[in-house]
Design an enzyme around this catalytic site. Sequence first.
Site, PDB file in Angstrom:
ATOM      1  N   LYS A  19     141.669 103.490  51.102  1.00 19.06           N
ATOM      2  CA  LYS A  19     141.851 102.603  52.083  1.00 19.06           C
ATOM      3  C   LYS A  19     140.500 101.987  52.290  1.00 19.06           C
ATOM      4  O   LYS A  19     139.486 102.625  52.527  1.00 19.06           O
ATOM      5  CB  LYS A  19     142.299 103.213  53.459  1.00 19.06           C
ATOM      6  N   THR A  64     147.260 106.207  51.150  1.00 13.27           N
ATOM      7  CA  THR A  64     145.705 105.458  51.654  1.00 13.27           C
ATOM      8  C   THR A  64     145.852 105.497  53.069  1.00 13.27           C
ATOM      9  O   THR A  64     144.907 105.562  53.749  1.00 13.27           O
ATOM     10  CB  THR A  64     145.492 104.042  50.943  1.00 13.27           C
ATOM     11  N   HIS A 257     113.805  79.189  49.628  1.00 13.89           N
ATOM     12  CA  HIS A 257     112.560  78.006  49.648  1.00 13.89           C
ATOM     13  C   HIS A 257     112.276  77.413  50.540  1.00 13.89           C
ATOM     14  O   HIS A 257     113.418  76.720  51.441  1.00 13.89           O
ATOM     15  CB  HIS A 257     112.932  76.962  48.490  1.00 13.89           C
TER      16      HIS A 257
HETATM   17  O1  LIG Z   1     108.003  83.919  43.568  1.00 16.41           O
HETATM   18  C1  LIG Z   1     108.390  83.059  42.801  1.00 16.41           C
HETATM   19  N1  LIG Z   1     108.954  83.594  41.748  1.00 16.41           N
HETATM   20  C2  LIG Z   1     109.424  82.867  40.512  1.00 16.41           C
HETATM   21  O2  LIG Z   1     109.773  83.170  39.442  1.00 16.41           O
HETATM   22  C3  LIG Z   1     109.580  81.454  41.039  1.00 16.41           C
HETATM   23  N2  LIG Z   1     110.147  80.227  40.241  1.00 16.41           N
HETATM   24  C4  LIG Z   1     110.087  79.185  41.114  1.00 16.41           C
HETATM   25  O3  LIG Z   1     110.437  78.039  40.536  1.00 16.41           O
HETATM   26  N3  LIG Z   1     109.377  79.357  42.104  1.00 16.41           N
HETATM   27  C5  LIG Z   1     109.017  80.816  42.248  1.00 16.41           C
HETATM   28  N4  LIG Z   1     108.685  81.729  43.036  1.00 16.41           N
END
Ligand SMILES: O=c1[nH]c(=O)c2[nH]c(=O)[nH]c2[nH]1
Length: 308
Positions: A19, A64, A257
């Site tokens: 389960k 289960t 990012h």
């Molecule tokens: O820390 C990072 N590693 C990467 O491999 C990478 N590639 C990327 O475009 N930015 C970053 N930043």
Amino acid sequence: MAEISRPTHAVLGQNQYGKAENRVVKITRDGATHHIKDLNVSVSLSGDMDDVHLSGSNANVLPTDTTKNTVYAFAKEHGIESAEQFGIHLARHFVTSQPAIHRARIRIEEYSWERIEHGGEGAHSFVRKGQETRLAQITHDGENWEVVSGLKDLTVMNSTDSEFWGYVKDKYTTLPEAHDRILATEVSGRWRFNWTDGEQTAPDWDESYAQVKKHMLAAFAETYSLSLQQTLYAMGARIIDNRGEIDEVRFSLPNKHHFLVDLAPFGLKNDTVDGGVYFAADRPYGLIEATILRDGAEARIPVDLTNL
Ligand SMILES: O=c1[nH]c(=O)c2[nH]c(=O)[nH]c2[nH]1
């Protein structure tokens, strides 16, 4: 029972059942002070299960539904000391009480709650912590144990001390080199204990978890980063070097990012030096994953952490 004819070319391969996602909340009362354990427990059993697949005989099948009931009954009868300890207890029970079951895997997610501090009576009010989810996976085959603990959804950020430059450039490369950037990620990590013999004293699971998290965060904060890869390695190595009970660490780190917004059209200079304004992109994201092992240890944590 009618014999079901077997397809000629088919052979049964790996199989397991149980389960999944039993949500169990256990309250422990200590006078007016209450404590919460909030788990999501998945049971997966395997053993002599050819017949149920091939002939439809359920003679070896512990339902289960029973595995679900066992999770709740164990929470009441034995309490929940830690996710790992609870999982060990369940795994041992299924393997030792059922002759047809040779392997039990218990996966647990734990959600943490913190007390609401207030001026009123009682200590029975809680707010769910928005931070990470704690993870544990316990596997037992009647002889050996494997305990992998971990966490997911732990979001961290360094607003400086991160650079990324000197990388390969081909005709498709547009990324500008960064000498002062934001480094942010949502940590998904797993670590495997070298405790495999049930006769030996088990680690203090809660203390171990707290220490691993502390070292992981300290390494993230203290590493002057030239890449997320380098930071990841520092996080894992710090755990291996400080926690003798752990032989293997695996991380999956999305690079969250943060891009400086172009404010030049509005006559505004925007750079990191005096505090920038960033666009926090959610996708696509770089995905950096690696295992860090104690020297000589074997890698056993799956490469794809969504499989654990
Ligand atoms: O820390 C990072 N590693 C990467 O491999 C990478 N590639 C990327 O475009 N930015 C970053 N930043």
